[in-house]
Scaffold this motif. Sequence first.
Motif, mmCIF file in Angstrom:
data_model
loop_
_atom_site.group_PDB
_atom_site.id
_atom_site.type_symbol
_atom_site.label_atom_id
_atom_site.label_comp_id
_atom_site.label_asym_id
_atom_site.label_seq_id
_atom_site.Cartn_x
_atom_site.Cartn_y
_atom_site.Cartn_z
ATOM 1 N N VAL A 169 -9.373 45.643 9.963
ATOM 2 C CA VAL A 169 -9.157 47.175 10.429
ATOM 3 C C VAL A 169 -8.918 47.596 8.757
ATOM 4 C CG1 VAL A 169 -6.563 48.508 10.461
ATOM 5 C CG2 VAL A 169 -7.331 47.622 12.314
ATOM 6 N N ARG A 170 -8.220 46.056 8.165
ATOM 7 C CA ARG A 170 -7.826 46.233 6.712
ATOM 8 C C ARG A 170 -9.658 45.885 5.881
ATOM 9 N NH1 ARG A 170 -6.794 48.416 2.601
ATOM 10 N NH2 ARG A 170 -6.859 46.952 0.400
ATOM 11 N N LEU A 171 -10.445 45.352 6.205
ATOM 12 C CA LEU A 171 -11.641 44.858 6.024
ATOM 13 C C LEU A 171 -12.523 46.925 6.538
ATOM 14 C CD1 LEU A 171 -12.978 41.843 7.254
ATOM 15 C CD2 LEU A 171 -12.025 43.022 4.863
ATOM 16 N N TRP A 172 -12.268 47.470 7.300
ATOM 17 C CA TRP A 172 -12.938 49.005 7.287
ATOM 18 C C TRP A 172 -12.241 49.613 7.105
ATOM 19 C CZ3 TRP A 172 -11.543 49.482 13.652
ATOM 20 C CH2 TRP A 172 -12.529 48.472 14.588
ATOM 21 N N GLU A 173 -11.032 49.871 6.316
ATOM 22 C CA GLU A 173 -10.940 50.250 5.177
ATOM 23 C C GLU A 173 -11.344 50.117 3.497
ATOM 24 O OE1 GLU A 173 -6.254 49.250 5.576
ATOM 25 O OE2 GLU A 173 -6.147 50.487 6.779
#
Length: 116
Positions: free
Chosen positions: A46-50
Amino acid sequence: DDEDDGEDKGDGEENGYNGGEIFHTNTMTKYEAAMQIVYELYALQVRLWELLDADLSDPNLRKEAKKQTKIFESLLQSADWRYMGGEDVYESLKQLPEEVTVKLKMYTVKTGKVVN
């Protein structure tokens, strides 16, 4: 009280990663340890997508993207695909660090700056 009672507090380093763990690997079953890795992978995903959606002109964001990608890749190497929904899920997760790296390189090409 600095006295050692002989009980291992479990620092989480047994699996090669000690960031943000909720459980301690020294007291977990194999299933729990595998699920912990999967949980952490999905949280990092999720953080990498952000970060992929973010403007990486900020050097701190680029640094974070590189750091989070390394952690993600390390966790992915220790993950067991049988606990994450199948080998196809595992294979798709392997593409995410590549996407982040491509974005970081694209930014470097655009600005002519070397990304730290």
